[in-house]
Design a protein around this motif. Structure first.
Motif, short mmCIF file in Angstrom:
data_model
loop_
_atom_site.label_atom_id
_atom_site.label_comp_id
_atom_site.label_asym_id
_atom_site.label_seq_id
_atom_site.Cartn_x
_atom_site.Cartn_y
_atom_site.Cartn_z
N PRO A 6 79.26 -4.81 50.93
CA PRO A 6 78.86 -5.78 49.90
C PRO A 6 79.53 -7.14 50.10
CG PRO A 6 79.33 -3.66 48.90
CD PRO A 6 79.74 -3.55 50.34
N ALA A 7 78.78 -8.18 49.83
CA ALA A 7 79.27 -9.57 49.92
C ALA A 7 79.66 -9.96 51.33
CB ALA A 7 80.43 -9.79 48.97
N THR A 8 79.15 -9.23 52.33
CA THR A 8 79.47 -9.52 53.71
C THR A 8 78.21 -9.96 54.46
OG1 THR A 8 81.24 -7.87 53.72
CG2 THR A 8 80.43 -8.61 55.86
N TYR A 9 78.32 -11.09 55.14
CA TYR A 9 77.20 -11.63 55.93
C TYR A 9 77.74 -12.05 57.28
CZ TYR A 9 74.90 -11.49 51.43
OH TYR A 9 74.39 -11.04 50.24
N LEU A 10 76.87 -12.33 58.22
CA LEU A 10 77.31 -12.61 59.58
C LEU A 10 77.92 -13.99 59.74
CD1 LEU A 10 74.42 -10.97 61.65
CD2 LEU A 10 76.63 -9.99 60.97
N GLY A 11 77.65 -14.88 58.79
CA GLY A 11 78.24 -16.22 58.86
C GLY A 11 79.59 -16.27 58.17
N SER A 12 80.13 -17.47 58.08
CA SER A 12 81.41 -17.70 57.41
C SER A 12 81.16 -17.94 55.92
CB SER A 12 82.11 -18.91 58.04
OG SER A 12 83.29 -19.24 57.32
N ARG A 13 81.76 -17.12 55.06
CA ARG A 13 81.55 -17.26 53.62
C ARG A 13 82.42 -18.37 53.07
NH1 ARG A 13 82.71 -12.07 50.11
NH2 ARG A 13 84.77 -13.00 49.93
N THR A 14 81.78 -19.38 52.45
CA THR A 14 82.53 -20.53 51.94
C THR A 14 82.77 -20.46 50.44
OG1 THR A 14 80.46 -21.80 51.68
CG2 THR A 14 81.64 -22.02 53.78
N SER A 15 82.02 -19.66 49.72
CA SER A 15 82.27 -19.48 48.29
C SER A 15 81.67 -18.16 47.85
CB SER A 15 81.68 -20.63 47.46
OG SER A 15 80.28 -20.64 47.53
N TYR A 16 82.21 -17.61 46.76
CA TYR A 16 81.73 -16.31 46.28
C TYR A 16 82.02 -16.18 44.79
CZ TYR A 16 81.16 -11.27 45.75
OH TYR A 16 80.76 -10.02 45.32
N LEU A 17 81.05 -15.66 44.05
CA LEU A 17 81.20 -15.36 42.63
C LEU A 17 80.58 -14.01 42.37
CD1 LEU A 17 81.85 -16.22 39.65
CD2 LEU A 17 79.52 -17.10 39.55
N ILE A 26 77.82 -18.30 49.44
CA ILE A 26 77.27 -19.30 50.35
C ILE A 26 77.89 -19.06 51.72
CG2 ILE A 26 77.12 -21.76 50.90
CD1 ILE A 26 77.11 -22.35 47.93
N THR A 27 77.03 -18.96 52.72
CA THR A 27 77.50 -18.71 54.08
C THR A 27 77.05 -19.84 54.99
OG1 THR A 27 75.55 -17.31 54.45
CG2 THR A 27 77.59 -16.21 53.89
N SER A 28 77.87 -20.17 55.96
CA SER A 28 77.53 -21.24 56.90
C SER A 28 77.70 -20.76 58.34
CB SER A 28 78.42 -22.47 56.64
OG SER A 28 79.77 -22.17 56.91
N TYR A 29 76.97 -21.41 59.21
CA TYR A 29 76.99 -21.11 60.64
C TYR A 29 77.13 -22.45 61.35
CZ TYR A 29 74.82 -16.92 58.69
OH TYR A 29 74.54 -15.81 57.92
N GLN A 30 78.24 -22.64 62.06
CA GLN A 30 78.55 -23.94 62.62
C GLN A 30 78.44 -23.96 64.15
OE1 GLN A 30 79.06 -26.56 60.73
NE2 GLN A 30 78.93 -25.31 58.85
N PRO A 31 78.10 -25.12 64.71
CA PRO A 31 78.08 -25.25 66.17
C PRO A 31 79.44 -24.90 66.77
CG PRO A 31 77.07 -27.17 65.12
CD PRO A 31 77.72 -26.37 64.02
N GLY A 32 79.43 -24.26 67.91
CA GLY A 32 80.66 -23.89 68.57
C GLY A 32 81.24 -22.56 68.13
N THR A 33 80.63 -21.96 67.09
CA THR A 33 81.10 -20.66 66.62
C THR A 33 80.17 -19.57 67.14
OG1 THR A 33 81.94 -21.66 64.58
CG2 THR A 33 81.63 -19.28 64.58
#
Length: 264
Positions: A6-17, A26-33
């Motif tokens: 639960p609450a786990t995604y393949l990107g980097s989680r930047t906020s959680y409620l 909210i998850t983000s995926y950045q260049p170089g990662t």
């Protein structure tokens, strides 16, 4: 196939409620990662709105090109794979825990159908995101209201509002500068919290949080014009956590900055 917690995604989680059996992240995926492109699934059903970027999504029944602005529903345990992601990419995810499904009377089939047949349901993650930005004491309760009203709306009726709606309005107007939660309000008017969540947006303009913010802005209008208090003092007196939230909310409802209104 990988099953994500639960609450786990393949990107980097930047906020959680997390509240009321709902999880918003909210998850983000950045260049170089490095990006994980493995086939995977999630324990709980969830909605994902692509805020930025895009991806090529593969499921058992086909392959889909997902673009920014698109809302997608995933069943619990439904395998999928994301590749050729356009970076940077950002998603907002709305996850439904089992206890929320039970108390709300929702099932995955009806939720997927609501997203398909109710155009407003596609905007649900955006409205949830707006509540997250508001960041006040009513945020969690307001998100629960938004979800229930969008995915399990009450039947249409021409009947007069029930008496408990009037009582709820009176209580909120009397306690406009206090944090009034969903459970407390439901108990005060003697209805189930799920009933209150489903019907509140029909009889009031928006969610619990939006209605409370509107009451506070209305009181601020009077204080700005009738007192010599600073705008910061007025913000705190009207229940806002700081002047930034006050200014943003004031402008949302009036179209003006507080200082502009004071000079009028």
């Amino acid at each position: 196939m990988k099953i994500l917690d639960p609450a786990t995604y393949l990107g980097s989680r930047t906020s959680y409620l997390q509240a009321h059996g709902l999880g918003v992240s909210i998850t983000s995926y950045q260049p170089g990662t490095p990006l994980d492109t493995s086939f995977h699934a999630h324990v709980h059903p969830h909605l994902t709105l692509l805020l930025q970027g895009g991806t090529l999504e593969k499921r058992q029944r086909g392959q889909y090109e997902r673009r920014a602005g698109e809302t997608v529903f995933f069943h619990a345990g439904e395998g999928h794979q994301n590749s050729h992601t356009l970076l940077p990419s950002k998603n907002i995810n709305l996850e439904f825990e089992t206890r929320f499904m039970h108390t709300s009377g929702l099932d995955e089939t009806s939720m997927a159908g609501a997203l398909k047949n109710n155009p407003g349901a596609a905007f649900l993650p955006l409205r949830v995101h707006a509540e997250l930005l508001a960041g006040d004491a009513a945020t969690a309760d307001s998100i629960a209201m938004l979800v229930l009203h969008a995915l399990n709306p009450p039947p249409a009726t021409r009947q007069a509002p029930p008496a408990w709606i009037r009582r709820a309005g009176e209580l909120l107007r009397d306690r406009w500068n206090e944090p009034v939660g969903l459970e407390e309000l439901a108990a005060a008017v003697d209805v189930h919290p799920v009933t209150l969540s489903r019907y509140f947006p029909r009889y009031f303009p928006g969610t619990l949080g939006q209605y409370l913010r509107k009451l506070r802005v209305a009181r601020a209008l009077t204080m700005i014009r009738t007192t010599t208090l600073s705008l910061t003092q007025i913000a705190y007196a009207c229940g806002f956590c700081d002047q930034i939230h006050f200014t943003r909310t004031f402008r949302e409802f009036t179209g003006l900055l507080p200082k502009t209104f004071r000079k009028m």
